[in-house]
Scaffold this active site. Structure first.
Site, mmCIF file in Angstrom:
data_model
loop_
_atom_site.group_PDB
_atom_site.id
_atom_site.type_symbol
_atom_site.label_atom_id
_atom_site.label_comp_id
_atom_site.label_asym_id
_atom_site.label_seq_id
_atom_site.Cartn_x
_atom_site.Cartn_y
_atom_site.Cartn_z
ATOM 1 N N ASP A 17 0.680 -1.400 0.057
ATOM 2 C CA ASP A 17 -0.080 -0.249 -0.044
ATOM 3 C C ASP A 17 1.038 1.289 -0.007
ATOM 4 O O ASP A 17 2.071 1.106 0.401
ATOM 5 C CB ASP A 17 -0.905 0.055 1.127
ATOM 6 C CG ASP A 17 -0.284 -0.220 2.700
ATOM 7 O OD1 ASP A 17 0.578 -0.825 2.718
ATOM 8 O OD2 ASP A 17 -0.858 0.674 3.461
ATOM 9 N N GLU A 60 0.097 -0.889 5.987
ATOM 10 C CA GLU A 60 0.934 -0.331 6.788
ATOM 11 C C GLU A 60 0.975 1.208 6.749
ATOM 12 O O GLU A 60 1.284 1.760 7.871
ATOM 13 C CB GLU A 60 2.319 -0.699 6.069
ATOM 14 C CG GLU A 60 3.373 -0.399 6.958
ATOM 15 C CD GLU A 60 4.451 0.937 6.895
ATOM 16 O OE1 GLU A 60 4.984 1.451 7.802
ATOM 17 O OE2 GLU A 60 3.930 1.776 6.201
#
Length: 374
Positions: free
Chosen positions: A68, A133
């Site tokens: 991400d 994250e």
């Protein structure tokens, strides 16, 4: 085109804004499976994670990372579309180029090359990859680590591919991280007309001295591995929506970045002692988003530094600077954790980029580290 650059371009093309993986993990899983890795998809909520491994012995060496990325912001400020990988003057531009799709690409290619050359290698090589994250980090690496512990899988070494370098590739690695704790504070006063302050209790005025004391407090001196604890206010709100009203409450948010010198309870008690000293009526809510960890200069850090010296001809600086990473979840297992990745100067910035020449060097560092550990 190098394999690492080719893979990085494929990943940048995927608009994997947290917690969306946008198909990045499918690309990585397919590549790892093609060289004999076993892979498990581990979704939790809307978050995609996978766990992959090759080998059946110890030591267990893990590469960890995230697919991400943060939003690109105002795309008109980019000189090329953020999800169109663009080469310019020896750099590749795109969201995630530094944080951390380059690290992922280099780790995967290094592992591919290693198992092709050493199909019966000692030890086990694994991957923990998440799409959570940059967000809350509640359904990502932490959940995967919980899953592995339930299966009694003991991890020995972990390299997190975060952008750890400062000016040149390999000039710094992380061997620990400070903890992070947030506080949400409400100072309670009494609402009233601004022309009659004696009939009200202004929480803004009441807060000044306590807030100054908190901001000026020296929480500790740090130590040889950690900088002193940092306390920062990042949001203060008050007001009743009209110019002639003394508000009933003031709300403030603050953050600690702290070393293993303190427990969270000790810091909380110090804050509350200051608030009590100034006789404030308050409510406070605490959120410990991460505990500090310190892996030190163990076997993994020693071999990583050797690999950097051989490939980049640098004496790297081990440190604990910066924010939090998913290494904090893996460190709870007792595993030695270091962070090693590209230069971090443009992470989260407009026109995020990485030097193309660094991609091959980073791949070689990961590969050499595997050689030294197995």
């Amino acid at each position: 085109m190098s394999e690492t650059l080719n893979l990085l371009k494929q990943l940048i093309e995927r608009p994997s804004i947290t917690p969306n993986d946008a198909g990045c993990q499918t690309i990585l899983i397919d590549r790892l499976k093609s060289v004999g890795f076993q892979c498990e998809h581990l979704p939790f909520g809307e978050v995609h994670n996978f766990w992959a491994w090759h080998g059946h012995q110890s030591p267990f060496i893990i590469f960890a990372g995230h697919t991400d990325v943060v939003p690109p912001g105002d795309e008109t400020q980019w000189h090329s579309p953020p999800f169109t990988p663009t080469e310019k003057n020896g750099y590749i531009y795109g969201r995630g180029a530094a944080d951390m799709k380059s690290g992922l690409a280099a780790m995967v290619v290094a592992a591919e090359n290693f198992v092709k050359q050493n199909p019966d290698h000692n030890g086990t090589i694994g991957f923990i990859v998440t799409s959570d994250e940059e967000g809350p980090a509640e359904n990502g690496t932490q959940k995967v680590v919980d899953y592995l512990q339930q299966k009694n899988i003991k991890l020995d070494y972990c390299i997190v591919g975060e952008a750890s370098s400062n000016e040149k590739l390999g000039d710094a690695i992380k061997i620990g991280r400070r903890g992070s704790m947030h506080g949400e504070l409400t100072i309670i006063g009494k609402q009233g007309h601004i022309a009659y302050p004696h009939l009200a209790d202004n929480p803004i005025h009441r807060s000044f001295q306590a807030f100054e004391a908190l901001a000026k407090t020296k929480w500790d001196e740090g130590n040889e591995h950690f900088t002193p604890t940092s306390f920062q206010f990042y949001n203060v709100e008050a007001g009743a929506g009209a110019a002639n009203v003394i508000p009933a409450t003031l709300k403030a948010k603050f953050n600690f970045r702290f070393a293993p010198i303190h427990t969270t309870q000790q810091l909380q008690q110090k804050v509350e002692r200051i608030l009590n000293y100034y006789q404030l009526n308050y409510d406070i809510q605490w959120n410990v988003s991460s505990q500090p960890f310190f892996s030190g200069n163990g076997r993994l850090a020693t071999f990583v530094r050797q690999a950097i010296q051989e490939i980049c001809h640098l004496n790297t600086e081990p440190n604990t600077y910066g924010g939090t990473s998913d290494g904090r979840f893996i460190a709870t297992t007792g595993c030695e954790v270091i962070e090693l990745g590209p230069v971090n100067k443009t992470a989260h910035h407009v026109n995020e980029n990485i030097c193309i020449a660094d991609l091959e060097k980073l791949t070689d560092i990961y590969f050499r580290t595997l050689q030294l550990l197995t």
